[in-house]
Design a protein around this motif. Sequence first.
Motif, PDB file in Angstrom:
ATOM      1  N   MET A  53      -2.030 -12.733  13.616  1.00  0.00           N
ATOM      2  CA  MET A  53      -1.961 -12.196  12.223  1.00  0.00           C
ATOM      3  C   MET A  53      -3.151 -11.495  11.951  1.00  0.00           C
ATOM      4  O   MET A  53      -4.308 -11.670  12.152  1.00  0.00           O
ATOM      5  CB  MET A  53      -2.194 -13.401  11.424  1.00  0.00           C
ATOM      6  N   THR A  54      -3.015 -10.214  11.375  1.00  0.00           N
ATOM      7  CA  THR A  54      -4.009  -9.189  11.198  1.00  0.00           C
ATOM      8  C   THR A  54      -4.335  -9.542   9.674  1.00  0.00           C
ATOM      9  O   THR A  54      -3.689  -9.366   8.722  1.00  0.00           O
ATOM     10  CB  THR A  54      -3.335  -7.787  11.490  1.00  0.00           C
ATOM     11  N   THR A  55      -5.718  -9.759   9.452  1.00  0.00           N
ATOM     12  CA  THR A  55      -6.111  -9.749   8.071  1.00  0.00           C
ATOM     13  C   THR A  55      -6.876  -8.315   7.707  1.00  0.00           C
ATOM     14  O   THR A  55      -7.475  -7.785   8.415  1.00  0.00           O
ATOM     15  CB  THR A  55      -7.159 -10.667   7.827  1.00  0.00           C
ATOM     16  N   VAL A  56      -6.645  -8.131   6.619  1.00  0.00           N
ATOM     17  CA  VAL A  56      -7.183  -6.930   6.018  1.00  0.00           C
ATOM     18  C   VAL A  56      -8.483  -7.171   5.028  1.00  0.00           C
ATOM     19  O   VAL A  56      -8.277  -8.231   4.189  1.00  0.00           O
ATOM     20  CB  VAL A  56      -6.115  -6.001   4.918  1.00  0.00           C
ATOM     21  N   LYS A  57      -9.372  -6.342   5.309  1.00  0.00           N
ATOM     22  CA  LYS A  57     -10.648  -6.713   4.611  1.00  0.00           C
ATOM     23  C   LYS A  57     -10.456  -5.967   3.313  1.00  0.00           C
ATOM     24  O   LYS A  57     -10.311  -4.684   3.126  1.00  0.00           O
ATOM     25  CB  LYS A  57     -11.849  -6.051   5.428  1.00  0.00           C
ATOM     26  N   PRO A  58     -10.966  -6.900   2.079  1.00  0.00           N
ATOM     27  CA  PRO A  58     -10.746  -6.140   1.097  1.00  0.00           C
ATOM     28  C   PRO A  58     -11.839  -5.180   0.728  1.00  0.00           C
ATOM     29  O   PRO A  58     -12.988  -5.139   1.002  1.00  0.00           O
ATOM     30  CB  PRO A  58     -10.947  -7.175   0.008  1.00  0.00           C
ATOM     31  N   THR A  59     -11.426  -3.826   0.105  1.00  0.00           N
ATOM     32  CA  THR A  59     -12.366  -2.812  -0.433  1.00  0.00           C
ATOM     33  C   THR A  59     -12.283  -2.419  -1.775  1.00  0.00           C
ATOM     34  O   THR A  59     -11.185  -2.672  -2.414  1.00  0.00           O
ATOM     35  CB  THR A  59     -12.289  -1.654   0.890  1.00  0.00           C
ATOM     36  N   VAL A  60     -13.218  -1.629  -2.193  1.00  0.00           N
ATOM     37  CA  VAL A  60     -13.020  -0.661  -3.608  1.00  0.00           C
ATOM     38  C   VAL A  60     -13.296   0.453  -3.058  1.00  0.00           C
ATOM     39  O   VAL A  60     -14.047   0.957  -2.250  1.00  0.00           O
ATOM     40  CB  VAL A  60     -14.300  -1.169  -4.471  1.00  0.00           C
ATOM     41  N   SER A  61     -12.217   1.460  -3.638  1.00  0.00           N
ATOM     42  CA  SER A  61     -12.327   2.814  -3.145  1.00  0.00           C
ATOM     43  C   SER A  61     -12.443   3.488  -4.595  1.00  0.00           C
ATOM     44  O   SER A  61     -11.884   3.436  -5.260  1.00  0.00           O
ATOM     45  CB  SER A  61     -10.921   3.093  -2.448  1.00  0.00           C
ATOM     46  N   ALA A  62     -13.195   4.886  -4.393  1.00  0.00           N
ATOM     47  CA  ALA A  62     -13.406   5.637  -5.497  1.00  0.00           C
ATOM     48  C   ALA A  62     -12.999   7.014  -4.815  1.00  0.00           C
ATOM     49  O   ALA A  62     -13.727   7.456  -3.921  1.00  0.00           O
ATOM     50  CB  ALA A  62     -14.603   5.526  -5.961  1.00  0.00           C
ATOM     51  N   SER A  63     -12.391   7.802  -5.710  1.00  0.00           N
ATOM     52  CA  SER A  63     -12.134   9.169  -5.175  1.00  0.00           C
ATOM     53  C   SER A  63     -12.353  10.042  -6.230  1.00  0.00           C
ATOM     54  O   SER A  63     -12.093   9.684  -7.463  1.00  0.00           O
ATOM     55  CB  SER A  63     -10.797   9.371  -4.407  1.00  0.00           C
ATOM     56  N   TYR A  64     -12.624  11.406  -6.037  1.00  0.00           N
ATOM     57  CA  TYR A  64     -12.597  12.425  -7.320  1.00  0.00           C
ATOM     58  C   TYR A  64     -12.066  13.595  -6.336  1.00  0.00           C
ATOM     59  O   TYR A  64     -12.647  14.008  -5.365  1.00  0.00           O
ATOM     60  CB  TYR A  64     -13.953  12.529  -8.084  1.00  0.00           C
ATOM     61  N   THR A  65     -11.637  14.662  -7.405  1.00  0.00           N
ATOM     62  CA  THR A  65     -11.494  16.005  -6.767  1.00  0.00           C
ATOM     63  C   THR A  65     -11.919  16.946  -8.143  1.00  0.00           C
ATOM     64  O   THR A  65     -11.377  16.762  -9.000  1.00  0.00           O
ATOM     65  CB  THR A  65      -9.919  16.350  -6.533  1.00  0.00           C
TER      66      THR A  65
END
Length: 107
Positions: A1-13
């Motif tokens: 089973m693959t676990t996904v590490k939790p993240t916070v993403s922030a983007s701007y254009t």
Amino acid sequence: MTTVKPTVSASYTLQLPAGTEHPPSLTPTVTHTFSIGNGSSHGALDSDSSADVREYYDGVRAAIAAARLKLGEELTAWRDAVSSWEVGRERKLKAEKDEEDEDEEEA
């Protein structure tokens, strides 16, 4: 089973004014990803341990703080670059207007 590490993403254009020159170190489209904690508490919301949940939300707060700091630094650099460009443009326009006024006075 693959676990996904939790993240916070922030983007701007950014939509820059036409003709805006900027340092090559700045790019108008950016995405940053910040890890939440050390990854060991990624299942904290499924856990019964209040310590795990607390650790998870401490990681969320830290990731959000890091995102805020990074975006703040970059957007400040953009503000400075664009405002410098606008000041230069205003000086040029003022000089052109002064020159036109002098030409009209001579005529």
